[in-house]
Design a protein around this motif. Structure first.
Motif, PDB file in Angstrom:
ATOM      1  N   GLY A   4       0.804  -1.220   0.000  1.00 27.96           N
ATOM      2  CA  GLY A   4       0.000   0.000   0.000  1.00 27.96           C
ATOM      3  C   GLY A   4       0.831   1.261   0.000  1.00 27.96           C
ATOM      4  N   GLY A   5       2.155   1.120  -0.245  1.00 30.85           N
ATOM      5  CA  GLY A   5       3.025   2.283  -0.264  1.00 30.85           C
ATOM      6  C   GLY A   5       3.108   2.983   1.070  1.00 30.85           C
ATOM      7  N   ARG A   6       3.157   2.189   2.155  1.00 27.69           N
ATOM      8  CA  ARG A   6       3.162   2.752   3.497  1.00 27.69           C
ATOM      9  C   ARG A   6       4.370   2.239   4.277  1.00 27.69           C
ATOM     10  NH1 ARG A   6      -2.613   1.170   5.811  1.00 27.69           N
ATOM     11  NH2 ARG A   6      -2.350   2.986   7.168  1.00 27.69           N
ATOM     12  N   ALA A   7       4.627   2.860   5.399  1.00 29.16           N
ATOM     13  CA  ALA A   7       5.676   2.397   6.297  1.00 29.16           C
ATOM     14  C   ALA A   7       5.105   1.288   7.177  1.00 29.16           C
ATOM     15  CB  ALA A   7       6.178   3.546   7.168  1.00 29.16           C
ATOM     16  N   PRO A   8       5.917   0.324   7.598  1.00 30.15           N
ATOM     17  CA  PRO A   8       5.407  -0.779   8.415  1.00 30.15           C
ATOM     18  C   PRO A   8       4.659  -0.329   9.662  1.00 30.15           C
ATOM     19  CG  PRO A   8       7.597  -1.308   7.623  1.00 30.15           C
ATOM     20  CD  PRO A   8       7.338   0.123   7.239  1.00 30.15           C
ATOM     21  N   GLU A   9       5.142   0.741  10.318  1.00 33.57           N
ATOM     22  CA  GLU A   9       4.483   1.182  11.544  1.00 33.57           C
ATOM     23  C   GLU A   9       3.085   1.750  11.302  1.00 33.57           C
ATOM     24  OE1 GLU A   9       7.611   4.323  10.351  1.00 33.57           O
ATOM     25  OE2 GLU A   9       7.438   2.130  10.462  1.00 33.57           O
ATOM     26  N   GLU A  10       2.747   1.993  10.029  1.00 33.13           N
ATOM     27  CA  GLU A  10       1.396   2.453   9.715  1.00 33.13           C
ATOM     28  C   GLU A  10       0.386   1.298   9.675  1.00 33.13           C
ATOM     29  OE1 GLU A  10       1.047   5.753   6.694  1.00 33.13           O
ATOM     30  OE2 GLU A  10       3.099   5.099   6.265  1.00 33.13           O
ATOM     31  N   ILE A  11       0.883   0.079   9.712  1.00 30.85           N
ATOM     32  CA  ILE A  11       0.024  -1.097   9.756  1.00 30.85           C
ATOM     33  C   ILE A  11      -0.069  -1.564  11.202  1.00 30.85           C
ATOM     34  CG2 ILE A  11      -0.328  -3.466   8.926  1.00 30.85           C
ATOM     35  CD1 ILE A  11      -0.384  -1.382   6.704  1.00 30.85           C
ATOM     36  N   TYR A  14      -8.439  -5.712   5.576  1.00 32.90           N
ATOM     37  CA  TYR A  14      -8.884  -4.480   4.912  1.00 32.90           C
ATOM     38  C   TYR A  14      -8.263  -3.256   5.571  1.00 32.90           C
ATOM     39  CZ  TYR A  14     -12.039  -3.013   8.678  1.00 32.90           C
ATOM     40  OH  TYR A  14     -12.545  -2.583   9.875  1.00 32.90           O
ATOM     41  N   ARG A  15      -7.880  -3.370   6.843  1.00 33.45           N
ATOM     42  CA  ARG A  15      -7.306  -2.237   7.564  1.00 33.45           C
ATOM     43  C   ARG A  15      -5.856  -1.971   7.160  1.00 33.45           C
ATOM     44  NH1 ARG A  15     -10.295  -0.674  12.045  1.00 33.45           N
ATOM     45  NH2 ARG A  15      -8.422   0.164  13.048  1.00 33.45           N
ATOM     46  N   ALA A  16      -5.285  -2.854   6.361  1.00 33.87           N
ATOM     47  CA  ALA A  16      -3.912  -2.643   5.896  1.00 33.87           C
ATOM     48  C   ALA A  16      -3.859  -1.686   4.713  1.00 33.87           C
ATOM     49  CB  ALA A  16      -3.268  -3.971   5.514  1.00 33.87           C
ATOM     50  N   ALA A  17      -4.990  -1.459   4.067  1.00 32.41           N
ATOM     51  CA  ALA A  17      -5.027  -0.525   2.938  1.00 32.41           C
ATOM     52  C   ALA A  17      -5.064   0.912   3.450  1.00 32.41           C
ATOM     53  CB  ALA A  17      -6.257  -0.810   2.079  1.00 32.41           C
ATOM     54  N   PRO A  18      -4.551   1.858   2.678  1.00 38.37           N
ATOM     55  CA  PRO A  18      -4.589   3.259   3.104  1.00 38.37           C
ATOM     56  C   PRO A  18      -6.002   3.678   3.459  1.00 38.37           C
ATOM     57  CG  PRO A  18      -3.188   3.017   1.182  1.00 38.37           C
ATOM     58  CD  PRO A  18      -3.876   1.694   1.377  1.00 38.37           C
ATOM     59  N   ASP A  19      -6.146   4.320   4.639  1.00 38.33           N
ATOM     60  CA  ASP A  19      -7.444   4.802   5.122  1.00 38.33           C
ATOM     61  C   ASP A  19      -8.444   3.672   5.311  1.00 38.33           C
ATOM     62  OD1 ASP A  19      -6.549   7.496   4.979  1.00 38.33           O
ATOM     63  OD2 ASP A  19      -6.973   7.508   2.827  1.00 38.33           O
TER      64      ASP A  19
END
Length: 239
Positions: free
Chosen positions: A60-67, A217-222
């Protein structure tokens, strides 16, 4: 257990495939024993959660800590349960016997992906009484639940993961050319009747739906990711 028997099971699909190793042999690298995953002190489950967390973040083009860690833990648990249960169902369907999932002798490799390498000992069927199907609950499902619980994943979600894995294995087998595909569905249904999974799913009108969400589903942006086909949220329920 012979390589020829393993090939009959593998005809059901990649999730059912496994290798066979000599009894009493030492696991060479990169093989690890299953008990590593069940033992919190080994760090194996936490390591896999971290790897899955990084994989989900990259997608999702995110940093691991955002998951959220609990999201990665649930997804990790679902993948492990699916991989371990499928060969059990396959052996029961194609060979008529249940293999023992002795955690000190079953081996796996820590590759990402649902079909990571798995190996059973050649004496997995034992030489005495047959292993009951229900032994899978105490031998694999409860230990994996125990190691995931400290990461804030509820038993409701974890047991939903197990039920979803069983239904998914039966669906996957149905797409194979194996003559044992229908039997996989019957064996999966038998295990779904175990009290451990009593409140994990519904099967009204022949439509399987878990009573929880695996949280992916919570791993996707927003939190805008899609839902799995058997998710409770797809039916308007709660996680």
């Amino acid at each position: 257990m012979t390589p020829e028997e393993a090939a009959r099971v593998a005809a059901l699909g990649p999730f059912f495939a496994f290798e066979v190793h000599p009894k009493g042999s030492v696991a060479p690298e990169p093989w690890r024993v299953l008990s590593d995953l069940f033992e919190p002190g080994s760090g194996a489950f936490a390591e896999r959660v971290a790897a899955v967390r990084a994989f989900l973040a990259a997608g999702g083009g995110r940093a691991p800590e955002e998951i959220e860690e609990r999201v990665a833990a649930s997804v990790t648990h679902l993948g492990l349960v699916s991989r371990l249960l499928s060969p059990v169902l396959g052996c029961a369907a194609a060979l008529g016997r249940i293999p023992s999932l002795d955690p000190e002798r079953v081996r796996w490799q820590a590759e990402l992906g649902g079909t990571f390498p798995l190996s059973l000992p050649e004496d997995a069927f034992g030489s005495g009484e047959d292993v009951p199907l229900s032994a899978v609950v105490d031998g694999a499902l409860r230990p994996l639940e125990a190691v995931a619980l400290p990461m804030s994943v509820s038993p409701h979600i974890l047991r939903g993961n197990a039920a979803s894995a069983l239904n998914g294995a039966a669906r996957a087998a149905a797409h194979s050319s194996s003559p044992h595909a229908d039997r996989v569905r019957a064996v999966a249904s038998e295990l779904l009747d175990d009290p451990y999974l009593a409140d994990a799913f519904s099967d009204e009108d022949g439509t399987f739906r878990r009573r929880s969400c695996c949280l992916i589903y919570r791993a996707a942006p927003d939190g805008a990711g899609g839902l799995c086909g058997d998710c409770v949220l797809a039916g308007g329920g709660g996680a």
